[in-house]
Design a protein around this motif. Structure first.
Motif, short mmCIF file in Angstrom:
data_model
loop_
_atom_site.label_atom_id
_atom_site.label_comp_id
_atom_site.label_asym_id
_atom_site.label_seq_id
_atom_site.Cartn_x
_atom_site.Cartn_y
_atom_site.Cartn_z
N ASP A 137 10.18 9.35 8.43
CA ASP A 137 10.39 7.91 8.27
C ASP A 137 10.68 7.54 6.83
OD1 ASP A 137 7.70 8.65 7.72
OD2 ASP A 137 7.06 6.57 7.86
N ILE A 138 10.03 8.20 5.91
CA ILE A 138 10.30 7.96 4.48
C ILE A 138 11.52 8.75 4.04
CG2 ILE A 138 9.39 8.31 2.15
CD1 ILE A 138 6.59 7.84 3.29
N ILE A 156 11.26 7.38 -3.54
CA ILE A 156 10.11 7.21 -2.64
C ILE A 156 9.44 5.86 -2.89
CG2 ILE A 156 7.79 8.04 -2.10
CD1 ILE A 156 8.81 10.88 -2.59
N GLU A 157 9.18 5.55 -4.15
CA GLU A 157 8.52 4.28 -4.48
C GLU A 157 9.38 3.09 -4.08
OE1 GLU A 157 5.61 5.37 -8.22
OE2 GLU A 157 7.69 4.82 -8.67
N SER A 159 11.72 3.00 -1.66
CA SER A 159 11.89 2.87 -0.21
C SER A 159 10.60 2.47 0.50
CB SER A 159 12.42 4.18 0.38
OG SER A 159 11.50 5.24 0.17
N THR A 160 9.46 2.84 -0.06
CA THR A 160 8.17 2.51 0.58
C THR A 160 7.57 1.22 0.05
OG1 THR A 160 6.90 3.79 -1.05
CG2 THR A 160 7.65 4.95 0.94
N CYS A 162 5.66 1.21 -2.39
CA CYS A 162 4.31 1.64 -2.78
C CYS A 162 4.42 2.64 -3.92
CB CYS A 162 3.60 2.27 -1.58
SG CYS A 162 1.88 2.73 -1.89
N LEU A 201 1.02 8.89 -2.01
CA LEU A 201 1.15 7.49 -2.40
C LEU A 201 -0.19 6.98 -2.90
CD1 LEU A 201 3.27 6.14 0.62
CD2 LEU A 201 4.10 6.71 -1.69
N VAL A 207 3.11 12.46 0.85
CA VAL A 207 4.47 12.00 1.07
C VAL A 207 5.53 13.03 0.66
CG1 VAL A 207 4.71 10.87 -1.18
CG2 VAL A 207 5.97 9.98 0.78
#
Length: 227
Positions: A137-138, A156-157, A159-160, A162, A201, A207
């Motif tokens: 999903d990520i 990552i940061e 897209s999430t 977070c 995260l 992640v």
């Protein structure tokens, strides 16, 4: 003596990459001429310096520091040292990942993940081969981002929504196999840093399971430790 010179070289203590002559090094280090000569011979055998008659002793290739006490991507760490580029060799969904990957990501066995493999260059020369596994999903959102120009951590940061929290890191030395050596443009069997990293995260969710193979002749690893 070789350790002292090696540390000075990796710290960038010799502007322009040129070392003082043996006489001056002897005076600076308070050592005998033979001790300095033996240290230089060892560093030359390691490939860290080259010596030419009439020219002098020069650092063959600068080494760049990568701190292990801060969670940062490679491009972020090397800001100011040159341009980091990424050759994306794979960005694909793996439907049957190795059990160790799903276990570390705390996913049920057989859960699909995204695998990313990138060859990273600094100043046009190969620096590392990085392989990451992310929850699907990520991973799909990360793969839709600019993998050629940005660090995976930043994607990552983004897209999430977070921030990353922490990572568990293991470092060991391995010899490069034929495929890795060819990609990194080093001799087969040459030593490389192997870094295994599990990043979470800020909420604790794992992640990114990452495996890096870094040219040991181009990078040093360092950390500030406090008691």
């Amino acid at each position: 003596m070789a350790d002292v010179l090696r540390q000075r070289i990796t710290a960038g203590a010799f502007p322009g990459g040129m070392l003082p002559d043996e006489r001056l090094l002897t005076a600076q280090l308070g050592a005998s001429r033979n001790a300095v000569r033996e240290a230089l011979a060892l560093l030359r055998a390691e490939g860290l310096i080259t010596r030419r008659r009439g020219v002098g002793t020069m650092v063959t290739m600068p080494k760049y520091g990568h701190g292990l006490d801060r969670l940062a991507g490679l491009a972020e760490t090397l800001t100011g040292h040159g341009t980091v580029t990424n050759e994306v060799r794979a960005a694909e969904i793996v439907t049957d990942p190795p059990p160790v990957i799903t276990e570390r990501l705390e996913l049920p066995a057989g859960t699909a993940v995204l695998r990313i493999e990138r060859l990273r260059r600094l100043g046009g020369l190969p620096l590392s081969l990085d392989t990451s596994y992310l929850p699907a999903d990520i991973g799909r959102a990360v793969a839709a981002g600019d993998l050629t120009g940005r660090d995976v951590f930043a994607l990552i940061e983004e897209s999430t929504g977070c921030l990353l929290g922490r990572a568990d890191v293991t470092v060991h030395a391995v010899t490069a196999d034929a495929d890795t050596a060819a990609l990194l443009e080093i001799a087969c069997g040459a030593a490389v840093f192997a870094i295994e990293r599990l990043t979470r995260l800020s909420d604790g969710r794992p992640v990114d399971v990452e495996s890096l193979r870094i040219r040991a002749d181009r990078m040093t690893l360092h950390a500030t430790l406090r008691r």
